[in-house]
Design an enzyme around this catalytic site. Structure first.
Site, short mmCIF file in Angstrom:
data_model
loop_
_atom_site.label_atom_id
_atom_site.label_comp_id
_atom_site.label_asym_id
_atom_site.label_seq_id
_atom_site.Cartn_x
_atom_site.Cartn_y
_atom_site.Cartn_z
N PRO A 1 19.28 -14.83 9.13
CG PRO A 1 20.43 -16.76 8.52
CD PRO A 1 20.45 -15.26 8.41
CG HIS A 2 15.68 -14.58 13.13
ND1 HIS A 2 15.75 -13.84 11.96
CD2 HIS A 2 14.40 -14.49 13.54
CE1 HIS A 2 14.56 -13.31 11.71
NE2 HIS A 2 13.72 -13.70 12.66
#
Length: 154
Positions: free
Chosen positions: A65-66
């Protein structure tokens, strides 16, 4: 780019169980606040919004996730090893237990992409993932991540 400059030792955690992606993003927001001073609610919202665009569970038990956030001045990361893999809606439908989250400035382009590429390439390495899964000591996990992942950047 050196992963050691992105990932603080205190941003590496082992969590026994995670009940949902939402709960994981809350935990990541808390870690980002504790380690980097990033507003935990903003981090949670940004990760959730990014996830709505498409899954960040890249397969083989790994999720990346980013998010880009206003107020963040440099790319930072958090790593979580979950002892009991959970459903993350990954592309291969396999449960996830290794999560490397990145937070980047809202206007970052190249640095964010370089960091994401570095982490992505390295987390596809089956031997690195096996070593990460075999350890529960956060200092050992940080050393594995920064030694192995930084060397791959060269």
């Amino acid at each position: 780019m050196e992963l050691a400059s992105i990932l603080a030792p205190s941003a590496v955690k082992v969590i026994s169980t995670v009940s949902s992606k939402k709960r994981l993003f809350q935990d990541l927001g808390d870690i980002a606040f504790d380690c980097y001073g990033i507003n935990s609610e903003d981090a949670f919202s940004a990760l959730s919004e990014r996830e709505n665009l498409g899954p960040t569970g890249v397969g083989r038990g790994v999720a990346l996730p980013h998010a880009r956030l206003a107020g963040v001045t440099e790319v930072t990361g958090c790593f979580v090893r979950v002892e009991k893999p959970f459903d993350f809606d990954a592309v291969d439908r396999q449960p996830v237990d290794l999560i490397f989250a990145l937070f980047a400035p809202e206007d970052s382009g190249v640095d964010h992409l370089k960091a994401l590429a570095l982490v992505s390439r390295s987390m596809r390495d089956a031997s690195i993932c096996a070593k990460l899964r075999a350890n529960t000591d956060t200092a050992a996990l940080h050393a594995l991540l920064t030694d192995n992942l930084s060397n791959k950047a060269a």
